[in-house]
Design a protein around this motif. Sequence first.
Motif, PDB file in Angstrom:
ATOM      1  N   PRO A 228       0.922  -1.245   0.124  1.00  0.00           N
ATOM      2  CA  PRO A 228      -0.076   0.011   0.068  1.00  0.00           C
ATOM      3  C   PRO A 228       0.842   1.260   0.118  1.00  0.00           C
ATOM      4  CG  PRO A 228      -0.802  -1.496   1.581  1.00  0.00           C
ATOM      5  CD  PRO A 228       0.363  -2.117   1.023  1.00  0.00           C
TER       6      PRO A 228
ATOM      7  N   GLY B 260      -3.036  -1.398  -7.444  1.00  0.00           N
ATOM      8  CA  GLY B 260      -3.324  -0.477  -6.264  1.00  0.00           C
ATOM      9  C   GLY B 260      -3.102   1.065  -6.549  1.00  0.00           C
TER      10      GLY B 260
ATOM     11  N   GLN C  55      -6.188   2.357  -8.612  1.00  0.00           N
ATOM     12  CA  GLN C  55      -7.395   2.619  -7.813  1.00  0.00           C
ATOM     13  C   GLN C  55      -7.243   3.866  -7.051  1.00  0.00           C
ATOM     14  OE1 GLN C  55      -6.873  -1.001  -5.293  1.00  0.00           O
ATOM     15  NE2 GLN C  55      -8.956  -1.644  -6.095  1.00  0.00           N
TER      16      GLN C  55
ATOM     17  N   ASP D 200       1.644  -8.696   2.655  1.00  0.00           N
ATOM     18  CA  ASP D 200       0.623  -8.245   1.608  1.00  0.00           C
ATOM     19  C   ASP D 200       0.698  -9.158   0.256  1.00  0.00           C
ATOM     20  OD1 ASP D 200       0.053  -5.789   3.026  1.00  0.00           O
ATOM     21  OD2 ASP D 200       2.114  -4.891   2.192  1.00  0.00           O
TER      22      ASP D 200
ATOM     23  N   GLU E 215      -5.092  -8.592   3.104  1.00  0.00           N
ATOM     24  CA  GLU E 215      -6.047  -7.507   2.973  1.00  0.00           C
ATOM     25  C   GLU E 215      -5.688  -6.621   1.829  1.00  0.00           C
ATOM     26  OE1 GLU E 215      -8.835  -7.087   4.796  1.00  0.00           O
ATOM     27  OE2 GLU E 215      -8.174  -8.703   5.774  1.00  0.00           O
ATOM     28  N   TYR E 216      -4.245  -6.617   1.399  1.00  0.00           N
ATOM     29  CA  TYR E 216      -4.034  -5.651   0.213  1.00  0.00           C
ATOM     30  C   TYR E 216      -4.655  -6.302  -1.040  1.00  0.00           C
ATOM     31  CZ  TYR E 216      -1.490  -3.196  -3.505  1.00  0.00           C
ATOM     32  OH  TYR E 216      -1.235  -2.393  -4.267  1.00  0.00           O
TER      33      TYR E 216
ATOM     34  N   LYS F 255      -7.156  -8.462  -1.353  1.00  0.00           N
ATOM     35  CA  LYS F 255      -8.755  -8.452  -1.316  1.00  0.00           C
ATOM     36  C   LYS F 255      -8.964  -6.998  -1.587  1.00  0.00           C
ATOM     37  CE  LYS F 255      -9.403 -11.560   2.445  1.00  0.00           C
ATOM     38  NZ  LYS F 255      -9.818 -11.659   3.953  1.00  0.00           N
ATOM     39  N   SER F 256      -8.235  -5.851  -1.150  1.00  0.00           N
ATOM     40  CA  SER F 256      -8.747  -4.512  -1.652  1.00  0.00           C
ATOM     41  C   SER F 256      -8.508  -4.345  -3.209  1.00  0.00           C
ATOM     42  CB  SER F 256      -7.690  -3.683  -0.903  1.00  0.00           C
ATOM     43  OG  SER F 256      -6.464  -3.580  -1.441  1.00  0.00           O
TER      44      SER F 256
ATOM     45  N   GLY G 157     -11.734  -4.413  -4.612  1.00  0.00           N
ATOM     46  CA  GLY G 157     -12.991  -3.703  -4.107  1.00  0.00           C
ATOM     47  C   GLY G 157     -13.337  -2.502  -5.000  1.00  0.00           C
TER      48      GLY G 157
END
Length: 214
Positions: free
Chosen positions: A55, A91, A94, A137, A143-144, A146-147, A150
């Motif tokens: 991230p 990432g 987004q 990650d 979590e990264y 999955k994001s 999103g």
Amino acid sequence: PGIYFLGAYDSTKIPVLFVHGINGSPQNFKTPIERLDRRRFQPWVYYYPSGAALPRVADHLTQTMRQLQVQYGFESFAIVAHSMGGLVSRGFLQRYRQGGGAASVPLFVSIATPWDGHKAAEWGAKAPIGSARVFTDMAPNSEYLKSLYGLDPGVPHYLLFTSNDGTVTKESQLRDAAQKGAVSVEGFHETHMSVLQAAAVSARLNALLAAALR
């Protein structure tokens, strides 16, 4: 860390940003850059520390691209990413969309990206304190990871995978969400690194760039 130009900025040529993978460097893209149509495109490379939290890397890339866009005023750019660089790039895309990035991104090409993570990273994440943040990650179901699905960054994604990779499993490269979000899914019988030297891959990249950035 930063974005590096391989020549003076040229307002008549469209930037193509190359993003390397874990333990890699911009040097990995030597062959695709040499074969790039330099009459129309200018190659930029992003270099970052492989062990950093993804991230934070995506945040840094976003800030850097926004600064460059303000400075040079380019209207569009494309992204070509290898391996973990694809995770960084999605990432970034987004964040760039959420922040109202001024330039359009009509093409994102990922090559041999572990969209579903890597089991070895799961072991690394369980190592004693002090292990690289990237392992957390890169672990499957992080979590990264999955994001990344999103929010749709709204950029046409061409997913290139390798059928003889030896480093990233085909299953991870072909994560269902990644396939569903891609305009095209294309396989090459190459290893994780040989894919970057393959003439067929360079030819495909040039064809995609020519079609997307007219």
